[in-house]
Design a protein around this motif. Structure first.
Motif, mmCIF file in Angstrom:
data_model
loop_
_atom_site.group_PDB
_atom_site.id
_atom_site.type_symbol
_atom_site.label_atom_id
_atom_site.label_comp_id
_atom_site.label_asym_id
_atom_site.label_seq_id
_atom_site.Cartn_x
_atom_site.Cartn_y
_atom_site.Cartn_z
ATOM 1 N N TYR A 9 5.772 -12.664 -0.150
ATOM 2 C CA TYR A 9 4.305 -12.629 -0.161
ATOM 3 C C TYR A 9 3.746 -13.027 1.211
ATOM 4 O O TYR A 9 2.831 -12.378 1.736
ATOM 5 C CB TYR A 9 3.810 -13.586 -1.245
ATOM 6 C CG TYR A 9 2.320 -13.775 -1.285
ATOM 7 C CD1 TYR A 9 1.471 -12.786 -1.795
ATOM 8 C CD2 TYR A 9 1.740 -14.968 -0.830
ATOM 9 C CE1 TYR A 9 0.093 -12.972 -1.837
ATOM 10 C CE2 TYR A 9 0.381 -15.170 -0.867
ATOM 11 C CZ TYR A 9 -0.445 -14.164 -1.376
ATOM 12 O OH TYR A 9 -1.814 -14.354 -1.407
ATOM 13 N N ALA B 125 4.398 -10.358 3.826
ATOM 14 C CA ALA B 125 3.516 -9.197 3.646
ATOM 15 C C ALA B 125 2.059 -9.553 3.918
ATOM 16 O O ALA B 125 1.160 -8.759 3.586
ATOM 17 C CB ALA B 125 3.669 -8.646 2.236
ATOM 18 N N ASP C 132 -0.246 -9.309 0.907
ATOM 19 C CA ASP C 132 -0.394 -8.016 0.238
ATOM 20 C C ASP C 132 0.556 -7.988 -0.964
ATOM 21 O O ASP C 132 1.767 -7.813 -0.816
ATOM 22 C CB ASP C 132 -0.055 -6.895 1.219
ATOM 23 C CG ASP C 132 -0.330 -5.511 0.657
ATOM 24 O OD1 ASP C 132 -0.135 -5.306 -0.560
ATOM 25 O OD2 ASP C 132 -0.712 -4.613 1.436
ATOM 26 N N ARG D 68 2.726 -4.651 -1.434
ATOM 27 C CA ARG D 68 3.824 -4.488 -0.480
ATOM 28 C C ARG D 68 4.939 -5.500 -0.753
ATOM 29 O O ARG D 68 6.121 -5.162 -0.697
ATOM 30 C CB ARG D 68 3.287 -4.643 0.942
ATOM 31 C CG ARG D 68 4.305 -4.419 2.035
ATOM 32 C CD ARG D 68 3.650 -3.867 3.306
ATOM 33 N NE ARG D 68 2.594 -4.730 3.802
ATOM 34 C CZ ARG D 68 2.766 -5.662 4.751
ATOM 35 N NH1 ARG D 68 3.961 -5.815 5.289
ATOM 36 N NH2 ARG D 68 1.763 -6.385 5.166
ATOM 37 N N ARG E 272 6.925 -4.442 -3.837
ATOM 38 C CA ARG E 272 7.853 -3.334 -3.556
ATOM 39 C C ARG E 272 9.106 -3.837 -2.849
ATOM 40 O O ARG E 272 10.212 -3.384 -3.131
ATOM 41 C CB ARG E 272 7.156 -2.272 -2.706
ATOM 42 C CG ARG E 272 6.142 -1.430 -3.479
ATOM 43 C CD ARG E 272 5.708 -0.218 -2.696
ATOM 44 N NE ARG E 272 4.967 -0.573 -1.485
ATOM 45 C CZ ARG E 272 3.658 -0.794 -1.452
ATOM 46 N NH1 ARG E 272 2.937 -0.720 -2.573
ATOM 47 N NH2 ARG E 272 3.059 -1.107 -0.324
ATOM 48 N N ARG E 273 8.921 -4.753 -1.944
ATOM 49 C CA ARG E 273 10.084 -5.299 -1.245
ATOM 50 C C ARG E 273 11.015 -6.029 -2.210
ATOM 51 O O ARG E 273 12.240 -5.942 -2.093
ATOM 52 C CB ARG E 273 9.629 -6.252 -0.139
ATOM 53 C CG ARG E 273 10.782 -6.966 0.559
ATOM 54 C CD ARG E 273 10.290 -7.984 1.561
ATOM 55 N NE ARG E 273 11.385 -8.837 2.001
ATOM 56 C CZ ARG E 273 11.247 -9.893 2.790
ATOM 57 N NH1 ARG E 273 10.047 -10.227 3.238
ATOM 58 N NH2 ARG E 273 12.288 -10.616 3.138
#
Length: 534
Positions: free
Chosen positions: A479, A482, A485, A488, A491-492
């Motif tokens: 977190y 990113a 975000d 994003r 997704r990672r």
């Protein structure tokens, strides 16, 4: 040690600078009759002996007591280890007691001092007892070679165990070509060494105490060879060639005696070489570590204090075994051959190279790092090696700065690999390639002791969650990476965004960690970096 050996003779033998004379109130011609290591008890005689006061003196009082006790028991001298300035009170006590005081060089150990003293005594004794020893006394190996030539009727070479010529007798017009090329080249030609190895002569030389006879063979004249040994340790050999004349009837007996006379001279040669290597290693370690008198270190290495230089570090990435050890040995040789002026330090799991550079060109150090990387990768089973190049500094006195950068570059490369951010498998780099990550590592190194002593919600979260598997820490790390975000970061992590939101809420509710607070984000960012990448 033997009666009649003087302090002057001991110091003259010390060509490597193992000992420094601090004072000699009774002069340098006092006799030395033996050696005492430490305090060997009241029953052990001290009369006329040198006392090796093992261990540094941290106070003038302790040094003074030891010196006065040695003098009271009849010792001739005391050898001390000096960390810094030696206590003035102790020097005054030695002067008052009339006992000589010597300091051990900081790059040596007590075994070196003991070997030096025993060898010096043997060296002095070598000049006594018979015509050969008497004729050789004071002239060294060159005098011994000339004397042995006279006793044997042949031409002499004295060699060390690496087949380097240490001394030789005069070479007449009848000398064979092999002798000429050996003397001119300073060592036995490689083809000749290989020939001697195949013939079994070298094995016989290494294992026999006898004089070995080699009959004439074509253009190579008759030869006698004998090993020079101290106990069972091989020190070198003496070769006699019958150049255009016959050897004397007692040549073998004379050569056997010559091997005995040669022992202290060969020991001195080995000590001299060993001291030179150890002194250079000590100086290089001091420059790279930034400690000691760096001007003296640079001088010992033959480096100008105004010469620009850079440091390259190549570290092995375990497991460390015989193949890894061989790989680092090969890398050390490659670094040493990169340029004549390179100075190389081989440590247990890494190689460090101090590279003088022309015109401040930092690409030269990067080029060496690249060479080491390519070489390591080409060696089967050698493991992974990371090579980092520090920036160019204007003087070897600042080599520790470049070494620190090179070490940090290696850490950056390792971290990138561990984080999966090295798709090209790059294992070498410099300061420019490492970028701002170098400063991040410096900050983390400073922060680490503060973090380890601290406490509070972030500490509780990190330690508790890592013990349970680390899901929350991994989620928070993603977190933060990113920049907040959620999509994003999810997704990672291969998570649904709502799952990530739930985990962040748990961190807030269970541990009181509010990621909307800037200070909290800073502390937890540093904490995640300190405990590992996720």
């Amino acid at each position: 040690m033997t009666k009649g050996v003087t302090l002057r003779q001991l110091l003259a033998f010390d060509e490597g600078g193992i000992l420094q004379l601090l004072l000699a109130p009774a002069g340098r011609d006092v006799n030395v009759e033996g050696m005492i290591i430490g305090d060997e008890g009241p029953a052990h005689p001290h009369e006329g002996r040198i006392v090796l006061a093992a261990g540094p003196f941290h106070s003038g009082g302790a040094a003074t007591v030891s010196i006065r006790e040695a003098a009271r028991r009849g010792a001739t001298a005391v050898v001390v280890r000096v960390d810094d300035a030696f206590p003035a009170d102790a020097i005054a006590a030695a002067r008052e007691a009339g006992i000589a005081l010597l300091a051990r060089a900081d790059w040596t150990d007590w075994d070196d001092v003991a070997t030096l003293l025993r060898s010096a005594a043997a060296y002095a004794e070598a000049g006594r007892g018979d015509r050969m020893a008497d004729a050789t006394a004071g002239g060294g190996l060159a005098a011994l070679a000339s004397v042995v030539a006279e006793f044997t009727g042949g031409s002499i070479t004295i060699e060390d165990t690496q087949f380097r010529v240490l001394a030789h007798s005069a070479t007449g017009p009848e000398a064979d070509e092999l002798r000429r090329s050996t003397i001119l080249g300073g060592r036995v030609p490689d083809w000749r060494v290989e020939e001697l190895r195949r013939s079994g002569l070298l094995r016989a030389l290494w294992t026999s105490d006898d004089v070995i006879h080699r009959p004439a063979d074509g253009g190579i004249p008759e030869r006698l060879i004998v090993a020079i040994r101290s106990g069972r340790e091989m020190l070198g050999s003496i070769w006699v060639a019958a150049d255009g004349r016959s050897l004397t009837a007692n040549a073998a007996k004379a050569l056997s005696r010559a091997a005995e006379v040669a022992v202290p001279y060969l020991v001195q040669h080995r000590l001299r070489e060993s001291c030179a290597v150890r002194r250079e290693e000590h100086a290089l370690r001091g420059l790279l570590g930034g400690h000691g008198d760096r001007s003296v270190h640079a001088w010992s290495l033959g480096l100008s204090s105004e010469a620009s230089c850079a440091v390259v570090v190549a570290e092995h990435d375990g497991p460390y075994d015989a193949l890894a050890d061989r790989t680092l040995d090969v890398l050390a040789m490659q670094a040493a051959s990169y340029r004549r002026t390179v100075r190389v330090l081989r440590e247990s799991d890494r190689v460090l190279a101090l590279l003088p550079v022309d015109g401040g060109n930092d690409r030269e150090a990067l080029g060496l790092a690249r060479e080491l990387d390519v070489l390591a990768a080409s060696m089967p089973g050698g493991g992974t090696v990371w090579a980092g190049a520090g920036s160019v500094v204007p003087s070897p006195l600042l080599a520790a700065v470049s070494r620190e950068e090179a070490t940090l570059v290696v850490r950056v490369l390792r971290d990138r690999e561990a984080a999966g951010r090295n798709p090209q498998r790059v294992r070498h780099g410099g300061v420019a390639e490492a970028g701002l990550t170098l400063d991040v590592l410096r900050v983390l190194d400073v922060v680490r002791p503060v973090w380890e002593k601290g406490g509070g919600p972030v500490h509780e979260l990190i330690h508790t969650d890592l013990a349970a598997g680390g899901d929350l820490v991994r989620s928070i790390s993603a977190y933060l990476d990113a920049s907040g975000d959620i999509g994003r970061a999810a997704r990672r992590l291969v998570l649904h965004p709502n799952t990530l939101r739930y985990r962040l809420r748990r961190a807030r509710e269970r541990f009181g960690v509010d990621l909307d607070d800037p200070d909290t984000r800073l502390i937890i960012t540093l904490a995640v970096r300190l405990v590992g990448r996720f």
